[in-house]
Scaffold this motif. Structure first.
Motif, PDB file in Angstrom:
ATOM      1  N   LYS A  14       0.864  -1.171   0.000  1.00 15.57           N
ATOM      2  CA  LYS A  14       0.000   0.000   0.000  1.00 15.57           C
ATOM      3  C   LYS A  14       0.906   1.229   0.000  1.00 15.57           C
ATOM      4  CE  LYS A  14      -2.225  -1.174   3.761  1.00 15.57           C
ATOM      5  NZ  LYS A  14      -3.192  -1.142   4.886  1.00 15.57           N
ATOM      6  N   ILE A  15       0.341   2.371  -0.379  1.00 17.01           N
ATOM      7  CA  ILE A  15       1.105   3.618  -0.351  1.00 17.01           C
ATOM      8  C   ILE A  15       0.379   4.591   0.567  1.00 17.01           C
ATOM      9  CG2 ILE A  15       1.992   5.550  -1.701  1.00 17.01           C
ATOM     10  CD1 ILE A  15       2.126   3.694  -4.101  1.00 17.01           C
ATOM     11  N   ASP A  16       1.089   5.126   1.569  1.00 13.16           N
ATOM     12  CA  ASP A  16       0.439   6.027   2.525  1.00 13.16           C
ATOM     13  C   ASP A  16       0.357   7.447   1.979  1.00 13.16           C
ATOM     14  OD1 ASP A  16       2.908   7.249   2.859  1.00 13.16           O
ATOM     15  OD2 ASP A  16       3.315   6.314   4.798  1.00 13.16           O
ATOM     16  N   GLU A  17      -0.192   8.354   2.804  1.00 12.89           N
ATOM     17  CA  GLU A  17      -0.424   9.723   2.352  1.00 12.89           C
ATOM     18  C   GLU A  17       0.866  10.478   2.060  1.00 12.89           C
ATOM     19  OE1 GLU A  17      -0.475   9.568   6.850  1.00 12.89           O
ATOM     20  OE2 GLU A  17      -1.306   8.421   5.174  1.00 12.89           O
ATOM     21  N   ASN A  18       2.008   9.951   2.541  1.00 10.25           N
ATOM     22  CA  ASN A  18       3.295  10.584   2.291  1.00 10.25           C
ATOM     23  C   ASN A  18       4.037   9.952   1.113  1.00 10.25           C
ATOM     24  OD1 ASN A  18       3.108  12.374   4.574  1.00 10.25           O
ATOM     25  ND2 ASN A  18       3.549  10.599   5.884  1.00 10.25           N
ATOM     26  N   GLY A  19       3.359   9.052   0.434  1.00  6.02           N
ATOM     27  CA  GLY A  19       3.967   8.430  -0.723  1.00  6.02           C
ATOM     28  C   GLY A  19       4.926   7.306  -0.400  1.00  6.02           C
ATOM     29  N   LYS A  20       4.882   6.814   0.838  1.00  2.57           N
ATOM     30  CA  LYS A  20       5.770   5.727   1.231  1.00  2.57           C
ATOM     31  C   LYS A  20       5.036   4.388   1.151  1.00  2.57           C
ATOM     32  CE  LYS A  20       8.656   8.540   4.264  1.00  2.57           C
ATOM     33  NZ  LYS A  20       9.224   8.710   5.631  1.00  2.57           N
ATOM     34  N   VAL A  21       5.814   3.365   0.825  1.00  4.91           N
ATOM     35  CA  VAL A  21       5.216   2.041   0.680  1.00  4.91           C
ATOM     36  C   VAL A  21       5.053   1.371   2.034  1.00  4.91           C
ATOM     37  CG1 VAL A  21       6.032   1.677  -1.673  1.00  4.91           C
ATOM     38  CG2 VAL A  21       7.470   0.982   0.245  1.00  4.91           C
ATOM     39  N   ILE A  22       3.956   0.629   2.181  1.00  3.46           N
ATOM     40  CA  ILE A  22       3.667  -0.104   3.412  1.00  3.46           C
ATOM     41  C   ILE A  22       3.467  -1.563   3.041  1.00  3.46           C
ATOM     42  CG2 ILE A  22       2.064  -0.388   5.344  1.00  3.46           C
ATOM     43  CD1 ILE A  22       1.286   2.548   4.979  1.00  3.46           C
ATOM     44  N   ASN A  23       4.186  -2.429   3.727  1.00 10.62           N
ATOM     45  CA  ASN A  23       4.041  -3.856   3.490  1.00 10.62           C
ATOM     46  C   ASN A  23       2.609  -4.267   3.795  1.00 10.62           C
ATOM     47  OD1 ASN A  23       4.157  -6.749   3.753  1.00 10.62           O
ATOM     48  ND2 ASN A  23       6.378  -6.572   3.887  1.00 10.62           N
ATOM     49  N   LEU A  24       1.972  -4.900   2.842  1.00 15.66           N
ATOM     50  CA  LEU A  24       0.545  -5.201   2.952  1.00 15.66           C
ATOM     51  C   LEU A  24       0.234  -6.143   4.101  1.00 15.66           C
ATOM     52  CD1 LEU A  24      -2.074  -4.504   1.448  1.00 15.66           C
ATOM     53  CD2 LEU A  24      -1.758  -6.559   0.073  1.00 15.66           C
ATOM     54  N   PHE A  25       1.126  -7.083   4.377  1.00 11.20           N
ATOM     55  CA  PHE A  25       0.863  -8.093   5.386  1.00 11.20           C
ATOM     56  C   PHE A  25       1.737  -7.963   6.627  1.00 11.20           C
ATOM     57  CE2 PHE A  25      -0.580  -9.946   1.399  1.00 11.20           C
ATOM     58  CZ  PHE A  25      -1.859 -10.321   1.748  1.00 11.20           C
ATOM     59  N   GLY A  26       2.609  -7.001   6.646  1.00 14.05           N
ATOM     60  CA  GLY A  26       3.452  -6.816   7.815  1.00 14.05           C
ATOM     61  C   GLY A  26       4.518  -7.887   7.969  1.00 14.05           C
ATOM     62  N   ASP A  27       4.771  -8.663   6.911  1.00 16.64           N
ATOM     63  CA  ASP A  27       5.781  -9.721   6.966  1.00 16.64           C
ATOM     64  C   ASP A  27       7.037  -9.272   6.240  1.00 16.64           C
ATOM     65  OD1 ASP A  27       4.107 -11.512   8.313  1.00 16.64           O
ATOM     66  OD2 ASP A  27       3.154 -12.091   6.431  1.00 16.64           O
ATOM     67  N   ASN A  28       8.143  -9.855   6.648  1.00 13.91           N
ATOM     68  CA  ASN A  28       9.395  -9.616   5.956  1.00 13.91           C
ATOM     69  C   ASN A  28       9.365 -10.348   4.626  1.00 13.91           C
ATOM     70  OD1 ASN A  28      12.126  -9.746   5.067  1.00 13.91           O
ATOM     71  ND2 ASN A  28      12.812  -9.328   7.157  1.00 13.91           N
ATOM     72  N   SER A  29       9.685  -9.649   3.552  1.00 20.40           N
ATOM     73  CA  SER A  29       9.596 -10.269   2.231  1.00 20.40           C
ATOM     74  C   SER A  29      10.958 -10.452   1.579  1.00 20.40           C
ATOM     75  CB  SER A  29       8.687  -9.433   1.313  1.00 20.40           C
ATOM     76  OG  SER A  29       9.185  -8.114   1.189  1.00 20.40           O
ATOM     77  N   ASP A  30      12.002 -10.655   2.398  1.00 19.73           N
ATOM     78  CA  ASP A  30      13.339 -10.823   1.827  1.00 19.73           C
ATOM     79  C   ASP A  30      13.634 -12.276   1.484  1.00 19.73           C
ATOM     80  OD1 ASP A  30      13.558 -11.835   4.342  1.00 19.73           O
ATOM     81  OD2 ASP A  30      15.367 -10.718   4.901  1.00 19.73           O
ATOM     82  N   LEU A  31      12.575 -13.094   1.408  1.00 17.62           N
ATOM     83  CA  LEU A  31      12.744 -14.478   0.986  1.00 17.62           C
ATOM     84  C   LEU A  31      13.044 -14.531  -0.510  1.00 17.62           C
ATOM     85  CD1 LEU A  31       9.626 -16.104   2.710  1.00 17.62           C
ATOM     86  CD2 LEU A  31      11.995 -16.311   3.461  1.00 17.62           C
ATOM     87  N   ARG A  32      13.710 -15.576  -0.929  1.00 19.36           N
ATOM     88  CA  ARG A  32      13.845 -15.821  -2.349  1.00 19.36           C
ATOM     89  C   ARG A  32      12.481 -16.228  -2.887  1.00 19.36           C
ATOM     90  NH1 ARG A  32      17.629 -20.380  -3.552  1.00 19.36           N
ATOM     91  NH2 ARG A  32      16.531 -21.300  -1.783  1.00 19.36           N
ATOM     92  N   ARG A  33      12.216 -15.895  -4.141  1.00 17.00           N
ATOM     93  CA  ARG A  33      10.914 -16.210  -4.713  1.00 17.00           C
ATOM     94  C   ARG A  33      10.589 -17.695  -4.587  1.00 17.00           C
ATOM     95  NH1 ARG A  33       7.309 -13.643  -7.982  1.00 17.00           N
ATOM     96  NH2 ARG A  33       8.662 -11.819  -8.116  1.00 17.00           N
TER      97      ARG A  33
END
Length: 233
Positions: free
Chosen positions: A151-170
Motif C-alpha cells: 500500500k502507499i500512505d499519504e506521504n507516498g511511502k510504501v507499506i508492506n501489505l501483510f506486515g511480513d518480511n519479504s526478503d525471501l527468495r521467490r
C-alpha cells in the motif's frame, strides 16, 4: 450422477455487461463464448442436467443451439449488476423443483472461464462427494505473490501489505491460491440459502493456472484466442 448423488449444472449468462458488451455471446474463433463452457459441461460424466440461466432471449436461443437447456427465463430483477450469484442459483434450483426436478448439488460454471475442461468438473464432483463436504471452490496458484504487494500512505511511502518480511527468495514464497471462478459446487440442503457466498466455499479444488483466464476486458479475449490451440486441442 456420482455415487448416487445428482448434480445440476448452472451456467449463468445475463445480457448486460460493462467491460465487453454482450460478452457471453461474443464470437471467439467461430464460437459464442458461452459455447466453450456448454460443450465441456455436456461432456461431463456426472452432471445430470446442464441449464443456462438468463433473462435474455438471444442468449437463450444461442444456448439451446449449443445443446444446453433453458427451461425458464430469469426475471430481469435477477440480472442486474447488483444481483448476487447465490440469488441466481437459488432461483434456478427452485425453478427446476417446480418442474419436478430435484438435485443433491448445484454446480456453478461461469462462461467467463472458458478454459475449464470437463474433467475438471468431474474431478471436483468426485472430490466433494468422496470427502463428504457441503461446498467446493476451484482455485489456482497466484501469479503475483501478495508478499510483494504494497500500500502507499499519504506521504507516498510504501507499506508492506501483510506486515511480513519479504526478503525471501521467490522460490521460498509460500504457495498462495486465489478463487479462479471456474467451478463452484454447493450441496442443496438447509444451509443452501441467501447468506451463502460461493466465493467462500470451503473445499479447494486446485487447478493448474494455465487453465485460468477470466474474460472481463477485450485484452482477455485476445489472450484466450492465443491459448485456445495450446490448451483445448
Amino acid at each position: 450422477m456420482y455415487k448416487g448423488k445428482t448434480f445440476l449444472g448452472v451456467i449463468p449468462a445475463r445480457g448486460g455487461s460493462k467491460g465487453i458488451p454482450r460478452k457471453n455471446i461474443i464470437n471467439v474463433c467461430g464460437k459464442p463464448l458461452i459455447q466453450y463452457t456448454i460443450e465441456e459441461a455436456l461432456k461431463s460424466n456426472f452432471l445430470d442436467k446442464v441449464i443456462v440461466s438468463t433473462e435474455d432471449e438471444e442468449i437463450a436461443k444461442i444456448s439451446r443451439e449449443c445443446g444446453a437447456e433453458v427451461p425458464f427465463l430469469r426475471p430481469k430483477e435477477l440480472a442486474e449488476d447488483t444481483t448476487k450469484t447465490i440469488e441466481v442459483l437459488i432461483h434456478a434450483v427452485n425453478e427446476m423443483k417446480k418442474q419436478g426436478y430435484t438435485y443433491d448439488y448445484v454446480v456453478l460454471l461461469q462462461p467467463t472461464q472458458p478454459l475449464r475442461r470437463y474433467w475438471h468438473i468431474d474431478e471436483a464432483i468426485a472430490m466433494i462427494v468422496d470427502r463428504n463436504e457441503e461446498s467446493l471452490v476451484s482455485v489456482s496458484e497466484v501469479r503475483e505473490h501478495p508478499l510483494l504487494m504494497r500500500k502507499i500512505d499519504e506521504n507516498g511511502k510504501v507499506i508492506n501489505l501483510f506486515g511480513d518480511n519479504s526478503d525471501l527468495r521467490r522460490q521460498e514464497f509460500p504457495k498462495i491460491y486465489k478463487v479462479n471462478g471456474a467451478i463452484y459446487i454447493n450441496k442443496i440442503n438447509e444451509n443452501f440459502n441467501a447468506k451463502v457466498s460461493p466465493n467462500d466455499n470451503k473445499l479447494a479444488y486446485i487447478m493448474d493456472r494455465k487453465y485460468d483466464i477470466d474474460i472481463d476486458e477485450p485484452i482477455d479475449v485476445e489472450i484466450f484466442k492465443l491459448m485456445l490451440e495450446r490448451i483445448i486441442n
